[in-house]
Every structure is written in structure tokens, then in C-alpha cells.
Design a protein around this motif. Sequence first.
Motif, PDB file in Angstrom:
ATOM      1  N   SER A  54       0.841  -1.186   0.000  1.00 33.30           N
ATOM      2  CA  SER A  54       0.000   0.000   0.000  1.00 33.30           C
ATOM      3  C   SER A  54       0.881   1.243   0.000  1.00 33.30           C
ATOM      4  O   SER A  54       2.100   1.178   0.203  1.00 33.30           O
ATOM      5  CB  SER A  54      -0.902   0.007   1.240  1.00 33.30           C
ATOM      6  N   ASP A  55       0.251   2.396  -0.174  1.00 36.18           N
ATOM      7  CA  ASP A  55       1.001   3.648  -0.170  1.00 36.18           C
ATOM      8  C   ASP A  55       1.523   3.991   1.218  1.00 36.18           C
ATOM      9  O   ASP A  55       2.340   4.907   1.353  1.00 36.18           O
ATOM     10  CB  ASP A  55       0.117   4.782  -0.684  1.00 36.18           C
ATOM     11  N   ALA A  56       1.072   3.286   2.249  1.00 34.83           N
ATOM     12  CA  ALA A  56       1.556   3.534   3.610  1.00 34.83           C
ATOM     13  C   ALA A  56       2.949   2.956   3.852  1.00 34.83           C
ATOM     14  O   ALA A  56       3.619   3.344   4.816  1.00 34.83           O
ATOM     15  CB  ALA A  56       0.580   2.946   4.628  1.00 34.83           C
ATOM     16  N   MET A  57       3.399   2.048   2.986  1.00 38.19           N
ATOM     17  CA  MET A  57       4.715   1.452   3.159  1.00 38.19           C
ATOM     18  C   MET A  57       5.799   2.481   2.830  1.00 38.19           C
ATOM     19  O   MET A  57       5.781   3.072   1.755  1.00 38.19           O
ATOM     20  CB  MET A  57       4.867   0.231   2.250  1.00 38.19           C
ATOM     21  N   PRO A  58       6.741   2.726   3.763  1.00 39.04           N
ATOM     22  CA  PRO A  58       7.844   3.641   3.460  1.00 39.04           C
ATOM     23  C   PRO A  58       8.582   3.214   2.197  1.00 39.04           C
ATOM     24  O   PRO A  58       8.863   2.036   1.995  1.00 39.04           O
ATOM     25  CB  PRO A  58       8.732   3.547   4.704  1.00 39.04           C
ATOM     26  N   ARG A  59       8.903   4.182   1.350  1.00 41.87           N
ATOM     27  CA  ARG A  59       9.486   3.889   0.049  1.00 41.87           C
ATOM     28  C   ARG A  59      10.789   3.090   0.158  1.00 41.87           C
ATOM     29  O   ARG A  59      10.986   2.107  -0.553  1.00 41.87           O
ATOM     30  CB  ARG A  59       9.741   5.197  -0.700  1.00 41.87           C
ATOM     31  N   ASP A  60      11.678   3.511   1.053  1.00 41.54           N
ATOM     32  CA  ASP A  60      12.962   2.821   1.182  1.00 41.54           C
ATOM     33  C   ASP A  60      12.772   1.373   1.606  1.00 41.54           C
ATOM     34  O   ASP A  60      13.469   0.475   1.113  1.00 41.54           O
ATOM     35  CB  ASP A  60      13.857   3.550   2.189  1.00 41.54           C
ATOM     36  N   GLU A  61      11.818   1.141   2.517  1.00 41.06           N
ATOM     37  CA  GLU A  61      11.574  -0.225   2.981  1.00 41.06           C
ATOM     38  C   GLU A  61      10.969  -1.075   1.869  1.00 41.06           C
ATOM     39  O   GLU A  61      11.329  -2.242   1.691  1.00 41.06           O
ATOM     40  CB  GLU A  61      10.654  -0.201   4.199  1.00 41.06           C
ATOM     41  N   ALA A  62      10.067  -0.484   1.104  1.00 45.99           N
ATOM     42  CA  ALA A  62       9.450  -1.216  -0.001  1.00 45.99           C
ATOM     43  C   ALA A  62      10.490  -1.624  -1.031  1.00 45.99           C
ATOM     44  O   ALA A  62      10.508  -2.767  -1.502  1.00 45.99           O
ATOM     45  CB  ALA A  62       8.369  -0.353  -0.655  1.00 45.99           C
TER      46      ALA A  62
END
Length: 273
Positions: free
Chosen positions: A165-173
Motif C-alpha cells: 500500500s502507499d503507507a509502506m515507506p518507500r525505502d523499505e518497499a
Amino acid sequence: MPTIELITRRPAGGPARPRPLLFVHGAFCGGWIWDEHFLPWFAERGWTAHALSLRGHGKSGGRDALIGYGLSDYVNDVLSVYDGLDTPPVLIGHSMGGMVVQRVLARRPATPAAVLMSSSPPTGLLESSLWLAWCHPIIFQQMALMNTLGENAVDPATISRAMFSDAMPRDEAVRYMTMMQGESKRILMEIGGWIPFPVLPPRTIPILVMGAENDRLIPPSQVRATARLLNTEAEILPGLGHGLMLEPAWETVARRIDAWLAGTLGGAERAAA
């Protein structure tokens, strides 16, 4: 048969719960996806938690022949682990692993319970793929590239929108997406179309069918279709994406599974006694 990696986390103190858990991952990943959060979390709560890597995935053998593996091969991998445990486990499958679990349940009707998380429907992924192509064409294009050319042909930041989802931090994704791998071309063909006569589990096995509100791969409509075929009701978790076990709110998912298992297995054990 290739060697199968099995990751196991056991309760640190006190007796383990009577039934072990066996987690089955989806496409393009391995057993590691469960060990990020779920395996230690469930072990802390008294469960003996296992996650296998299907042949050609994770640290299992057979990577050189991955392209030719089919659904029956993956089912046999799970059966080999299942039959090696002292007690029939609860099966928990995600995405492609959900369809594998459905087929295993048909072979092992003594399974005490099962959980399907954003599972591939018994009838295949045709409707989900058409929905993805219409609603999220860029993600569909990236998925097609990954299916044909491998994980190195896609942009991790873009393809991560399929998983999270968009809630996932970008770096972690992006970090998680760089851990992904290629998948069998054969199984993508087997489950990617329409399966008119699906193999369904026995209705005597309690099954929790879960989906995610913001899942771009297996939309809630397909999760509900799976639940109808299995004669149960789907639970759609708000705000989450396809990778339920890795999302920032992953513990909400784990707590729901834990509560459902406590109620389901507790009731069954009282009835047996």
C-alpha cells in the motif's frame, strides 16, 4: 526431489501450543518473507512456526530448473514438509501459496485449519489480471516484464506498488523488492488463466479467507469470490496492500490470525474431548 529450506521459530519458554503452523509463500519470494515479522511474533505467543521455501526459491535446491516447475511440484514440496511434522499443521498460504495450500488441503483432509491471505482464487488469476491491466496499467506492464525477463528488468520502486500500500515507506518497499527473485514460467501459465474446474478443499476444514482493501494484485472482489467458493465469508483488512505480512500494520494481520486460530482450534479441541 530438491532439498527444501525450512525456517523454524519455536517458543522460547513454556509449552508450545498443540498445533504447529506451516507458512507457504507466494510467487517471486521465499520463506524469508515470513521470518521478517510473522515467525518470531507467533513463536513469542507459543506457536511452533515453520516457513518453507518452495523448490527453486530462497535457499531451497532446484534454482537452475525453476522455469519448469508447476503447481504439482509446489504441492509436493509442502506435502513433504507437512508429512514430516509430528502433528498435522495449520496451513497458512499467501498469494500463489494460497492456491498451493488449497490443493494440499484436498490431499490432507485431517488438516485442523487453514488461512488464505490475499490468495490466488481457485479459478485462477484471469479476472485479477484483467482488473490490474485496466486499473493499474503501469504495474501490469512491470509485472509482465518481471514474468518474462526476470526481476532485474523492472524498477523496484514501481513494482513495489503491486506488493504494498502507499503507507509502506518507500525505502523499505524497495529493500524488500530487491530481495525478490524470478518465478517459474510454467506455474504462471498454470494459474494465470481461467481454471474452470478448480480443486476445492473439503468443507470440513475451517478456513479463514483474508484480503486487503488496497491490494492491487488480488482485489477484494476476488478474495470474496474465493470465500464464496469455500462456503465462508471474506475478511477485508482496511488500508493494507498485497504483502500483508510486511505492511507497516502487519501486526494487525497477525493478531487477527492468532485470535481466529485460538477460537477455531480451541472449539475443535473441546469438541474432541
